[in-house]
Design an enzyme around this catalytic site. Structure first.
Site, PDB file in Angstrom:
ATOM      1  N   ASP A   1      -2.288 -18.259   3.370  1.00  0.00           N
ATOM      2  CA  ASP A   1      -3.224 -19.063   2.580  1.00  0.00           C
ATOM      3  C   ASP A   1      -3.922 -20.112   3.441  1.00  0.00           C
ATOM      4  O   ASP A   1      -5.147 -20.279   3.367  1.00  0.00           O
ATOM      5  CB  ASP A   1      -2.522 -19.706   1.377  1.00  0.00           C
ATOM      6  CG  ASP A   1      -1.175 -20.314   1.720  1.00  0.00           C
ATOM      7  OD1 ASP A   1      -0.709 -20.143   2.861  1.00  0.00           O
ATOM      8  OD2 ASP A   1      -0.570 -20.945   0.831  1.00  0.00           O
TER       9      ASP A   1
ATOM     10  N   LYS B   1       3.737 -15.021   5.106  1.00  0.00           N
ATOM     11  CA  LYS B   1       4.035 -15.958   4.022  1.00  0.00           C
ATOM     12  C   LYS B   1       5.553 -16.022   3.848  1.00  0.00           C
ATOM     13  O   LYS B   1       6.085 -15.936   2.746  1.00  0.00           O
ATOM     14  CB  LYS B   1       3.344 -15.499   2.725  1.00  0.00           C
ATOM     15  CG  LYS B   1       3.402 -16.492   1.564  1.00  0.00           C
ATOM     16  CD  LYS B   1       2.625 -17.761   1.798  1.00  0.00           C
ATOM     17  CE  LYS B   1       2.638 -18.642   0.555  1.00  0.00           C
ATOM     18  NZ  LYS B   1       2.008 -19.967   0.818  1.00  0.00           N
TER      19      LYS B   1
ATOM     20  N   TYR C   1       0.806  -1.211   0.000  1.00  0.00           N
ATOM     21  CA  TYR C   1       0.000   0.000   0.000  1.00  0.00           C
ATOM     22  C   TYR C   1       0.846   1.272   0.000  1.00  0.00           C
ATOM     23  O   TYR C   1       0.304   2.367   0.082  1.00  0.00           O
ATOM     24  CB  TYR C   1      -0.949  -0.012   1.199  1.00  0.00           C
ATOM     25  CG  TYR C   1      -2.067  -1.020   1.079  1.00  0.00           C
ATOM     26  CD1 TYR C   1      -3.392  -0.637   0.969  1.00  0.00           C
ATOM     27  CD2 TYR C   1      -1.788  -2.389   1.082  1.00  0.00           C
ATOM     28  CE1 TYR C   1      -4.407  -1.560   0.871  1.00  0.00           C
ATOM     29  CE2 TYR C   1      -2.795  -3.325   0.973  1.00  0.00           C
ATOM     30  CZ  TYR C   1      -4.102  -2.916   0.867  1.00  0.00           C
ATOM     31  OH  TYR C   1      -5.107  -3.844   0.757  1.00  0.00           O
TER      32      TYR C   1
ATOM     33  N   ASP D   1     -11.969  -8.960   5.530  1.00  0.00           N
ATOM     34  CA  ASP D   1     -13.130  -9.005   4.642  1.00  0.00           C
ATOM     35  C   ASP D   1     -13.683 -10.428   4.561  1.00  0.00           C
ATOM     36  O   ASP D   1     -14.900 -10.637   4.559  1.00  0.00           O
ATOM     37  CB  ASP D   1     -12.748  -8.509   3.243  1.00  0.00           C
ATOM     38  CG  ASP D   1     -12.779  -6.995   3.128  1.00  0.00           C
ATOM     39  OD1 ASP D   1     -12.752  -6.322   4.180  1.00  0.00           O
ATOM     40  OD2 ASP D   1     -12.818  -6.479   1.996  1.00  0.00           O
TER      41      ASP D   1
ATOM     42  N   ASP E   1      -6.150  -6.902   5.251  1.00  0.00           N
ATOM     43  CA  ASP E   1      -7.305  -6.428   4.485  1.00  0.00           C
ATOM     44  C   ASP E   1      -8.128  -7.607   3.978  1.00  0.00           C
ATOM     45  O   ASP E   1      -9.355  -7.656   4.135  1.00  0.00           O
ATOM     46  CB  ASP E   1      -6.803  -5.568   3.325  1.00  0.00           C
ATOM     47  CG  ASP E   1      -7.897  -4.717   2.704  1.00  0.00           C
ATOM     48  OD1 ASP E   1      -9.052  -4.756   3.188  1.00  0.00           O
ATOM     49  OD2 ASP E   1      -7.606  -3.998   1.733  1.00  0.00           O
TER      50      ASP E   1
END
Length: 362
Positions: free
Chosen positions: A234, A195, A145, A262, A258
């Site tokens: 994941d 990750k 971002y 969601d 994020d």
């Protein structure tokens, strides 16, 4: 909700007034933020006299003026406001010359380094335990971002690259907040999301820095009661849907946080239920997790409950826990009864009718 204690302590007893910046921005943001305002006003004299300051931002404002976040908005937030509420922003999926998301810019310019997103179901029995009760703590200022992208033409055509920034400073302070929040919750469990099996340098730095928080100078065993786990992002998404009860507090870099928050909203029925605050050391801004929903904007059917819950989180953060409790109990009772709900929850009520029902119960 699950955000129980203020991140920073503030002297509230002497405050004579409360000034809240209001940034409805785009789409349904203009429809749900009035509901948050109404909920705050319903608290009456239990909080200081409240003044709402309307401020400009958003993609629609950009299309008219060429700027998505005017300098005046930042100046007023810094000089006049005690806290703020943000509605929603319509960020196009295509590149628009000169445009950058105002909410991303707000987080950086106000140093709101933490996005705190509680996801909690409402049990049928008011005394019963919720089936889902977790908090996603998202680092709010860096990762992908930072918006440093380039496109070049190579041997096989166009090539696009993005810079991913992870710093020790940002990872440490989001880690400290995550440990603090885990310590305040009954389960005292923290999961570090990363990750680093693939992104060994960037995610490796995030993972190592967060896990090292208990060893920082001055901690002195304060977090000994916090159980720390870690999960690849994941598999974290997979387990979030299969066994959400294993999670308590999750801390993640910006992009993963994020996506996870969601996704978690699906566990409680709708993005229209999930609140958040963007928090720093000296300011807080409530923000519902949902987007601007242009497909339903202007129809008076948007779910206002995430915005109302975000207002409660904001109030709790600045020291008005009793008022926050009243708002949260009112929202929970409306959901539990299930008679006045917007279409996203299977109901037929209008935005304004849900707001009226909540404020009546406050």
């Amino acid at each position: 909700m699950v955000f129980r204690a203020p991140i920073r302590s503030m002297a509230t007893a002497a405050r004579q007034s409360l000034k809240i910046g209001m940034l409805p921005a785009d789409g349904i943001g203009r429809e749900v933020l009035p509901g948050a305002k109404a909920a705050i006003l319903a608290l009456g004299s239990s909080i200081p006299k409240t003044e709402f300051i309307d401020l400009l931002a958003g993609f629609e404002y950009f299309t008219k003026t060429g700027t998505a976040l005017p300098d005046e908005t930042i100046e007023v937030l810094k000089s006049e406001c005690d806290c703020a509420l943000f509605g929603a922003v319509s960020s196009p999926s295509r590149k628009v010359a000169g445009y950058s998301s105002p909410i991303v810019a707000l987080r950086k310019k106000m140093d709101l380094y933490a996005n705190i997103r509680p996801v909690k179901s409402v049990s049928v029995n008011p005394e019963g335990a919720p089936g889902v009760d977790l908090v996603v703590i998202r680092e709010n200022t860096e990762c992908l971002y930072v918006k440093q992208e380039i496109q070049t033409v190579g041997e096989h055509g166009k090539e696009a690259r993005a810079t991913r920034l992870i710093t020790e400073r940002a990872s440490r302070r989001i880690g400290e907040l995550a440990f603090k929040m885990a310590l305040e919750r009954p389960r005292k469990h923290l999961t570090v999301i990363h990750k680093s099996n693939v992104l060994s340098i960037t995610d490796g730095l995030f993972r190592e820095t967060v896990r090292a928080v208990p060893t920082l100078p001055g901690v002195n065993g304060k977090y000994d009661d916090v159980t720390v786990a870690e999960q690849l992002v994941d598999s974290a998404v997979y387990r979030l849907f299969r066994e959400p009860e294993i999670y308590d507090v999750m801390v993640a870099p910006n992009l993963y946080g994020d996506i996870l928050s969601d996704a978690a909203a699906a566990l409680v029925g709708s993005l229209g239920l999930v609140p958040s605050v963007n928090a720093g050391d000296s300011f807080v801004m409530g923000e519902p997790v949902h987007g601007s929903a242009p497909d339903i904007a202007g129809q008076n059917i948007a779910n206002p409950l995430a915005a109302i819950r975000s207002a409660a989180m904001m109030l709790r953060h600045i020291g008005y826990g009793d008022g926050a409790d009243r708002i949260e109990r009112a929202v929970d009772s409306v959901l539990r009864e299930g008679k006045v709900l917007t279409p996203d929850l299977g109901g037929k009520s209008k935005t304004s009718e849900v707001v009226d029902e909540v404020t009546k119960r406050i």
